[in-house]
Design a protein around this motif. Structure first.
Motif, PDB file in Angstrom:
ATOM      1  N   TYR A  62       0.874  -1.172   0.000  1.00 34.51           N
ATOM      2  CA  TYR A  62       0.000   0.000   0.000  1.00 34.51           C
ATOM      3  C   TYR A  62       0.911   1.222   0.000  1.00 34.51           C
ATOM      4  O   TYR A  62       1.753   1.376   0.885  1.00 34.51           O
ATOM      5  CB  TYR A  62      -0.911   0.001   1.223  1.00 34.51           C
ATOM      6  CG  TYR A  62      -2.142  -0.872   1.036  1.00 34.51           C
ATOM      7  CD1 TYR A  62      -3.363  -0.308   0.661  1.00 34.51           C
ATOM      8  CD2 TYR A  62      -2.081  -2.238   1.217  1.00 34.51           C
ATOM      9  CE1 TYR A  62      -4.489  -1.090   0.478  1.00 34.51           C
ATOM     10  CE2 TYR A  62      -3.203  -3.035   1.031  1.00 34.51           C
ATOM     11  CZ  TYR A  62      -4.403  -2.453   0.668  1.00 34.51           C
ATOM     12  OH  TYR A  62      -5.518  -3.236   0.478  1.00 34.51           O
ATOM     13  N   LYS A  80       0.032   4.794  -2.125  1.00 33.93           N
ATOM     14  CA  LYS A  80      -0.864   5.962  -2.083  1.00 33.93           C
ATOM     15  C   LYS A  80      -1.944   5.788  -1.020  1.00 33.93           C
ATOM     16  O   LYS A  80      -2.376   6.756  -0.403  1.00 33.93           O
ATOM     17  CB  LYS A  80      -1.499   6.189  -3.460  1.00 33.93           C
ATOM     18  CG  LYS A  80      -0.519   6.542  -4.570  1.00 33.93           C
ATOM     19  CD  LYS A  80      -1.236   6.757  -5.896  1.00 33.93           C
ATOM     20  CE  LYS A  80      -0.261   7.175  -6.995  1.00 33.93           C
ATOM     21  NZ  LYS A  80       0.683   6.091  -7.332  1.00 33.93           N
ATOM     22  N   ASN A  81      -2.371   4.559  -0.825  1.00 35.39           N
ATOM     23  CA  ASN A  81      -3.445   4.277   0.138  1.00 35.39           C
ATOM     24  C   ASN A  81      -2.925   3.665   1.432  1.00 35.39           C
ATOM     25  O   ASN A  81      -3.658   2.951   2.122  1.00 35.39           O
ATOM     26  CB  ASN A  81      -4.471   3.327  -0.497  1.00 35.39           C
ATOM     27  CG  ASN A  81      -5.257   3.984  -1.616  1.00 35.39           C
ATOM     28  OD1 ASN A  81      -5.803   5.077  -1.448  1.00 35.39           O
ATOM     29  ND2 ASN A  81      -5.322   3.338  -2.769  1.00 35.39           N
ATOM     30  N   CYS A  82      -1.683   3.956   1.784  1.00 39.55           N
ATOM     31  CA  CYS A  82      -1.089   3.290   2.947  1.00 39.55           C
ATOM     32  C   CYS A  82      -1.819   3.620   4.249  1.00 39.55           C
ATOM     33  O   CYS A  82      -1.896   2.773   5.148  1.00 39.55           O
ATOM     34  CB  CYS A  82       0.400   3.595   3.053  1.00 39.55           C
ATOM     35  SG  CYS A  82       0.807   5.289   3.488  1.00 39.55           S
ATOM     36  N   ALA A  96      -4.847   3.737   4.770  1.00 39.42           N
ATOM     37  CA  ALA A  96      -6.080   2.939   4.905  1.00 39.42           C
ATOM     38  C   ALA A  96      -5.849   1.623   5.625  1.00 39.42           C
ATOM     39  O   ALA A  96      -6.805   1.008   6.119  1.00 39.42           O
ATOM     40  CB  ALA A  96      -6.683   2.675   3.525  1.00 39.42           C
ATOM     41  N   ILE A 136     -11.920  -1.407   2.288  1.00 39.19           N
ATOM     42  CA  ILE A 136     -10.753  -0.573   1.982  1.00 39.19           C
ATOM     43  C   ILE A 136     -10.313  -0.816   0.546  1.00 39.19           C
ATOM     44  O   ILE A 136     -10.651  -1.826  -0.055  1.00 39.19           O
ATOM     45  CB  ILE A 136      -9.591  -0.859   2.959  1.00 39.19           C
ATOM     46  CG1 ILE A 136      -9.104  -2.299   2.787  1.00 39.19           C
ATOM     47  CG2 ILE A 136      -9.997  -0.597   4.398  1.00 39.19           C
ATOM     48  CD1 ILE A 136      -7.863  -2.602   3.587  1.00 39.19           C
ATOM     49  N   PRO A 137      -9.550   0.102  -0.032  1.00 39.24           N
ATOM     50  CA  PRO A 137      -9.085  -0.072  -1.416  1.00 39.24           C
ATOM     51  C   PRO A 137      -8.061  -1.201  -1.507  1.00 39.24           C
ATOM     52  O   PRO A 137      -7.462  -1.592  -0.504  1.00 39.24           O
ATOM     53  CB  PRO A 137      -8.458   1.280  -1.754  1.00 39.24           C
ATOM     54  CG  PRO A 137      -8.099   1.889  -0.442  1.00 39.24           C
ATOM     55  CD  PRO A 137      -9.128   1.404   0.533  1.00 39.24           C
ATOM     56  N   ASP A 166      -1.793  -0.869  -3.827  1.00 41.21           N
ATOM     57  CA  ASP A 166      -1.362  -0.117  -5.011  1.00 41.21           C
ATOM     58  C   ASP A 166      -0.464  -0.955  -5.911  1.00 41.21           C
ATOM     59  O   ASP A 166      -0.399  -0.713  -7.117  1.00 41.21           O
ATOM     60  CB  ASP A 166      -0.621   1.152  -4.580  1.00 41.21           C
ATOM     61  CG  ASP A 166      -1.509   2.072  -3.766  1.00 41.21           C
ATOM     62  OD1 ASP A 166      -2.386   2.719  -4.355  1.00 41.21           O
ATOM     63  OD2 ASP A 166      -1.354   2.109  -2.530  1.00 41.21           O
TER      64      ASP A 166
END
Length: 212
Positions: free
Chosen positions: A103, A105-107, A109, A121-122, A125
């Protein structure tokens, strides 16, 4: 007579395919196998694949994961490495365990999260698959929406980017713009085979120091 999962033996480099596995059965199997199992799992619409990697598979996984971590750290980019965490989405009836995932960009989350539920959660990446002894099928990752998937084979690194729900092969990584990531990974994985991990990692750090 029903077989217990503990009676099933999958040898390194081999795979077992099971059909008509419900989501609850999948959850039970994952719980029975435990976190520190040798087998990796891939699940799609009732089909469950169990695969046990060979030692060379694990070596490539470790070195490529290390190269990614070093690069992210040197670039001062926040990230969360989740290794072979099971990525699951019950609504899509999909689950997969990459060799490594990050993760970036979305770390934020996933900080503090023990389980990754992609309903909430997404997706990571970046996911990495080592295809030395088997071939990764893209369907799971496409349906789960993983934006960047690396496949490392005997021919080297392949980068796949998700566009309109399908992967297309690319010669760059959006997570590492302006960095020749394919050439770097191929070169330093090969160096690991030739001179060992320690020397290869030192050479990689020197490349970063001189080029970034």
């Amino acid at each position: 007579m029903l077989l217990e999962l503990q009676q099933v033996i999958v040898k390194p480099g081999q795979q077992m395919l099971l059909k008509d596995i419900s989501w609850q059965q999948l959850e039970n199997i994952l719980e029975e196998l435990g976190e520190k199992r040798a087998a990796r799992v891939s699940y799609s619409n009732g089909w469950l694949e169990l695969m046990v990697p060979l030692p060379e598979h694990e070596k490539d996984k470790e070195i490529i994961g290390d190269l990614v971590k070093i690069l992210l750290e040197e670039l001062d980019i926040d990230f969360e490495p989740l290794g072979s965490t099971t990525l699951k989405n019950e609504l899509m009836k999909q689950a997969v365990e990459p060799d490594a995932c990050f993760y970036i960009k979305n770390c934020a989350a996933v900080i503090g999260k023990k389980h990754i539920d992609l309903n909430i959660i997404p997706p990571p990446d970046l996911a990495i698959e080592i295809d030395i002894t088997s071939r990764t099928y893209f369907d799971n990752y496409e349906m789960l929406g993983v934006p960047e998937l690396w496949r490392y084979t005997q021919n080297g690194l392949q980068i796949n980017l998700l566009e309109q729900g399908k992967y297309i092969e690319a010669n760059f990584s959006p997570n590492f713009p302006n960095i020749p990531i394919i050439e770097l990974v191929n070169e330093y994985v090969q160096q690991t085979l030739n001179v060992g991990r320690s020397q290869a990692i030192r050479a990689f750090k020197n490349w970063i120091k001189n080029n970034l």
